[in-house]
Design a protein around this motif. Sequence first.
Motif, mmCIF file in Angstrom:
data_model
loop_
_atom_site.group_PDB
_atom_site.id
_atom_site.type_symbol
_atom_site.label_atom_id
_atom_site.label_comp_id
_atom_site.label_asym_id
_atom_site.label_seq_id
_atom_site.Cartn_x
_atom_site.Cartn_y
_atom_site.Cartn_z
ATOM 1 N N LEU A 16 -28.273 97.372 98.289
ATOM 2 C CA LEU A 16 -28.082 98.757 97.879
ATOM 3 C C LEU A 16 -27.244 98.855 96.612
ATOM 4 O O LEU A 16 -27.501 99.695 95.750
ATOM 5 C CB LEU A 16 -27.447 99.569 99.006
ATOM 6 C CG LEU A 16 -28.346 99.838 100.214
ATOM 7 C CD1 LEU A 16 -27.564 100.533 101.319
ATOM 8 C CD2 LEU A 16 -29.564 100.639 99.807
ATOM 9 N N SER A 17 -26.268 98.004 96.456
ATOM 10 C CA SER A 17 -25.444 98.064 95.242
ATOM 11 C C SER A 17 -26.240 97.633 94.025
ATOM 12 O O SER A 17 -26.066 98.173 92.937
ATOM 13 C CB SER A 17 -24.181 97.217 95.391
ATOM 14 O OG SER A 17 -24.503 95.850 95.476
ATOM 15 N N PHE A 18 -27.143 96.671 94.175
ATOM 16 C CA PHE A 18 -27.980 96.265 93.045
ATOM 17 C C PHE A 18 -29.052 97.292 92.738
ATOM 18 O O PHE A 18 -29.507 97.409 91.619
ATOM 19 C CB PHE A 18 -28.638 94.911 93.297
ATOM 20 C CG PHE A 18 -27.707 93.750 93.122
ATOM 21 C CD1 PHE A 18 -27.073 93.528 91.912
ATOM 22 C CD2 PHE A 18 -27.446 92.895 94.171
ATOM 23 C CE1 PHE A 18 -26.201 92.460 91.747
ATOM 24 C CE2 PHE A 18 -26.583 91.827 94.015
ATOM 25 C CZ PHE A 18 -25.959 91.609 92.802
ATOM 26 N N ALA A 19 -29.470 98.051 93.734
ATOM 27 C CA ALA A 19 -30.523 99.042 93.530
ATOM 28 C C ALA A 19 -30.030 100.269 92.788
ATOM 29 O O ALA A 19 -30.805 100.994 92.188
ATOM 30 C CB ALA A 19 -31.115 99.460 94.876
ATOM 31 N N GLN A 20 -28.719 100.518 92.819
ATOM 32 C CA GLN A 20 -28.192 101.705 92.170
ATOM 33 C C GLN A 20 -28.123 101.501 90.666
ATOM 34 O O GLN A 20 -27.873 100.412 90.175
ATOM 35 C CB GLN A 20 -26.795 102.011 92.690
ATOM 36 C CG GLN A 20 -26.794 102.441 94.120
ATOM 37 C CD GLN A 20 -25.380 102.685 94.626
ATOM 38 O OE1 GLN A 20 -24.413 102.490 93.906
ATOM 39 N NE2 GLN A 20 -25.288 103.115 95.864
ATOM 40 N N ASP A 21 -28.352 102.576 89.931
ATOM 41 C CA ASP A 21 -28.217 102.555 88.484
ATOM 42 C C ASP A 21 -26.729 102.565 88.157
ATOM 43 O O ASP A 21 -25.994 103.406 88.635
ATOM 44 C CB ASP A 21 -28.915 103.773 87.889
ATOM 45 C CG ASP A 21 -29.033 103.693 86.390
ATOM 46 O OD1 ASP A 21 -29.494 104.679 85.816
ATOM 47 O OD2 ASP A 21 -28.667 102.674 85.797
ATOM 48 N N ASN A 22 -26.291 101.615 87.347
ATOM 49 C CA ASN A 22 -24.866 101.462 87.093
ATOM 50 C C ASN A 22 -24.395 102.115 85.818
ATOM 51 O O ASN A 22 -23.290 101.873 85.378
ATOM 52 C CB ASN A 22 -24.502 99.974 87.069
ATOM 53 C CG ASN A 22 -24.661 99.340 88.422
ATOM 54 O OD1 ASN A 22 -24.421 99.981 89.440
ATOM 55 N ND2 ASN A 22 -25.072 98.094 88.450
ATOM 56 N N GLY A 23 -25.208 102.905 85.158
ATOM 57 C CA GLY A 23 -24.747 103.512 83.923
ATOM 58 C C GLY A 23 -25.773 104.426 83.303
ATOM 59 O O GLY A 23 -26.781 104.784 83.906
ATOM 60 N N ILE A 24 -25.504 104.759 82.071
ATOM 61 C CA ILE A 24 -26.289 105.724 81.300
ATOM 62 C C ILE A 24 -27.276 104.979 80.412
ATOM 63 O O ILE A 24 -27.010 103.870 79.951
ATOM 64 C CB ILE A 24 -25.331 106.573 80.436
ATOM 65 C CG1 ILE A 24 -24.291 107.277 81.313
ATOM 66 C CG2 ILE A 24 -26.080 107.546 79.549
ATOM 67 C CD1 ILE A 24 -24.857 108.198 82.353
ATOM 68 N N THR A 25 -28.402 105.615 80.111
ATOM 69 C CA THR A 25 -29.382 105.065 79.170
ATOM 70 C C THR A 25 -29.267 105.819 77.856
ATOM 71 O O THR A 25 -29.255 107.047 77.831
ATOM 72 C CB THR A 25 -30.816 105.200 79.720
ATOM 73 O OG1 THR A 25 -30.914 104.440 80.925
ATOM 74 C CG2 THR A 25 -31.843 104.704 78.716
ATOM 75 N N ILE A 26 -29.170 105.066 76.774
ATOM 76 C CA ILE A 26 -29.142 105.641 75.427
ATOM 77 C C ILE A 26 -30.439 105.231 74.739
ATOM 78 O O ILE A 26 -30.718 104.041 74.584
ATOM 79 C CB ILE A 26 -27.941 105.137 74.615
ATOM 80 C CG1 ILE A 26 -26.633 105.495 75.315
ATOM 81 C CG2 ILE A 26 -27.981 105.707 73.197
ATOM 82 C CD1 ILE A 26 -25.400 104.864 74.686
ATOM 83 N N THR A 27 -31.239 106.217 74.346
ATOM 84 C CA THR A 27 -32.500 105.968 73.654
ATOM 85 C C THR A 27 -32.312 106.238 72.167
ATOM 86 O O THR A 27 -31.801 107.293 71.789
ATOM 87 C CB THR A 27 -33.610 106.882 74.209
ATOM 88 O OG1 THR A 27 -33.719 106.660 75.620
ATOM 89 C CG2 THR A 27 -34.947 106.602 73.535
ATOM 90 N N VAL A 28 -32.716 105.283 71.344
ATOM 91 C CA VAL A 28 -32.587 105.395 69.892
ATOM 92 C C VAL A 28 -33.972 105.323 69.272
ATOM 93 O O VAL A 28 -34.741 104.401 69.556
ATOM 94 C CB VAL A 28 -31.700 104.267 69.314
ATOM 95 C CG1 VAL A 28 -31.611 104.375 67.803
ATOM 96 C CG2 VAL A 28 -30.322 104.289 69.941
ATOM 97 N N THR A 29 -34.266 106.296 68.398
ATOM 98 C CA THR A 29 -35.533 106.319 67.674
ATOM 99 C C THR A 29 -35.260 106.329 66.182
ATOM 100 O O THR A 29 -34.371 107.041 65.720
ATOM 101 C CB THR A 29 -36.352 107.575 68.056
ATOM 102 O OG1 THR A 29 -36.570 107.571 69.466
ATOM 103 C CG2 THR A 29 -37.683 107.605 67.328
ATOM 104 N N VAL A 30 -36.013 105.520 65.456
ATOM 105 C CA VAL A 30 -35.996 105.545 63.991
ATOM 106 C C VAL A 30 -37.440 105.718 63.566
ATOM 107 O O VAL A 30 -38.310 104.966 64.000
ATOM 108 C CB VAL A 30 -35.414 104.241 63.393
ATOM 109 C CG1 VAL A 30 -35.464 104.281 61.877
ATOM 110 C CG2 VAL A 30 -33.999 104.012 63.876
ATOM 111 N N ASP A 31 -37.696 106.720 62.728
ATOM 112 C CA ASP A 31 -39.086 106.977 62.328
ATOM 113 C C ASP A 31 -39.292 106.974 60.821
ATOM 114 O O ASP A 31 -40.304 107.473 60.336
ATOM 115 C CB ASP A 31 -39.586 108.285 62.931
ATOM 116 C CG ASP A 31 -38.724 109.474 62.580
ATOM 117 O OD1 ASP A 31 -37.891 109.378 61.669
ATOM 118 O OD2 ASP A 31 -38.888 110.515 63.234
ATOM 119 N N ASN A 32 -38.363 106.385 60.075
ATOM 120 C CA ASN A 32 -38.525 106.363 58.624
ATOM 121 C C ASN A 32 -38.335 104.969 58.034
ATOM 122 O O ASN A 32 -37.855 104.818 56.927
ATOM 123 C CB ASN A 32 -37.550 107.349 57.966
ATOM 124 C CG ASN A 32 -36.099 106.917 58.092
ATOM 125 O OD1 ASN A 32 -35.708 106.311 59.084
ATOM 126 N ND2 ASN A 32 -35.297 107.254 57.093
#
Length: 138
Positions: A16-32
């Motif tokens: 159960l401890s491994f199944a839990q998400d342990n943090g935040i996701t940061i998504t980075v996009t570069v389009d140029n």
Amino acid sequence: MKNLFLTIVFTLTTFLSFAQDNGITITVTVDNLTSDKGIAAFALHTKDTFMKGDGVLSVDSTIKEGKVTVKFENVKPGEYAIIGLHDANENGRMDYRENGMPLEGFGTSNNVMSFGPPQYEDSKFVVENKDLEFNIRF
């Protein structure tokens, strides 16, 4: 019997401890990005690591049609900044002209572009309790 019960409880707790998400996701996009050559490399930094070496997390990606999207996963709450580099020749570092100007594209979180190297105070952001998305301009 007591040992069997404790073993089962310990095993379930571990899973159960491994199944839990342990943090935040940061998504980075570069389009140029100016070309699809090389890779786009990104590093997540604290104040202590910014412009001093490896960040606390790093990701890279191939480039398609001048665009790339990457994710930093399981980021703990705190203050961070992101530096991105278009490593066109894949030598693992920023290349410079003789006068010190960069030859390859780069950018930081908050898209502050100034003369001189990026500054942590201009690029920092806070990770709290929700996922974040950044569009960084190179």
